[in-house]
Design a protein around this motif. Structure first.
Motif, mmCIF file in Angstrom:
data_model
loop_
_atom_site.group_PDB
_atom_site.id
_atom_site.type_symbol
_atom_site.label_atom_id
_atom_site.label_comp_id
_atom_site.label_asym_id
_atom_site.label_seq_id
_atom_site.Cartn_x
_atom_site.Cartn_y
_atom_site.Cartn_z
ATOM 1 N N THR A 31 -0.539 1.806 5.596
ATOM 2 C CA THR A 31 -1.702 2.683 5.570
ATOM 3 C C THR A 31 -1.626 3.705 6.696
ATOM 4 N N LEU A 77 -6.348 -2.367 6.898
ATOM 5 C CA LEU A 77 -5.307 -1.520 7.454
ATOM 6 C C LEU A 77 -3.992 -2.282 7.585
ATOM 7 N N PHE A 126 -3.757 8.245 1.595
ATOM 8 C CA PHE A 126 -5.058 8.110 2.213
ATOM 9 C C PHE A 126 -5.433 9.440 2.846
ATOM 10 N N LEU A 131 0.805 -1.219 0.000
ATOM 11 C CA LEU A 131 0.000 0.000 0.000
ATOM 12 C C LEU A 131 0.837 1.267 0.000
#
Length: 209
Positions: A90, A86, A72, A67
């Motif tokens: 993240t 998660l 975000f 990720l």
């Protein structure tokens, strides 16, 4: 013209880095952020503080380790991934957004958490690393935590490995290496007071304060 500036301070466990950072921030009358970042990231994201505490300065252990590189947003900008998605990556991105937002709003001193890398494009920053001799670190930890010298050494080794891995994972840079920072200081050579004054003079000159 934006007159805000940031001081990013890396530190070895037992070097007195947090105390040094607190005193510098107080003398310069700027905001100080260490563990406070975890609470702010929790408030901004709506996620539990424990999520950020578990991931604090640790590399990704989530199933979706790829990720990194995805931004975000704050809750006010849109929805966050569900808890099942998660990962530490993240949470790092959420915390990074908080750090950038704070640096845009005010002058700050950040302790650890890759803030120097996150704010690498900030026009007015000073990146400092605080180290100390093993003997001085052991003495400080045994006195402050009331542990044995053996326990202090074990904590130092574990913290150094974890922070180095975290820093390299997200920045591809070497934690604690002189070339990574504007200034590296041995607090055991100058003492806490002397280190504070030395760093303050350097920061003032570099940032033309």
């Amino acid at each position: 013209m934006n007159t805000h500036y940031v001081i990013n301070l890396g530190r070895q466990l037992g070097s007195g880095g947090k105390e040094i950072g607190e005193r510098i921030a107080n003398d310069f009358h700027i905001a100080f952020y260490d563990k406070e970042l975890l609470q702010l990231a929790s408030q901004e994201s709506g996620l539990c503080p424990e999520c950020f505490e578990r991931a604090d300065e640790r590399t990704s252990k989530g199933l979706l380790g790829g990720l990194f590189g995805t931004r975000f947003p704050f809750v006010t900008e849109g929805a966050l991934p569900s808890d099942s998605y998660l990962s530490n990556d993240t949470l790092f991105q959420i915390q990074s957004d908080v750090i950038r937002h704070l640096a845009e709003q005010q002058s700050c001193l950040f302790v650890g958490r890759c803030a120097d890398y996150i704010l690498r494009d900030h026009p007015r920053c000073c990146n400092i690393f605080i180290t100390a001799s093993p003997e001085a670190r052991v003495e400080r930890l045994t006195q402050s935590l009331h542990i044995t010298a053996e326990e202090a050494l074990a904590r130092m080794e574990k913290a150094d490995k974890r922070r180095a891995a975290y820093y390299h994972y997200y920045s591809y840079r070497t934690w604690g290496a002189a070339a990574t920072y504007h200034l590296c200081v041995d607090s055991s050579a100058l003492g806490i007071e002397g280190t504070v004054r030395f760093v303050e003079e350097f920061v003032a000159r570099k940032l033309k304060l």
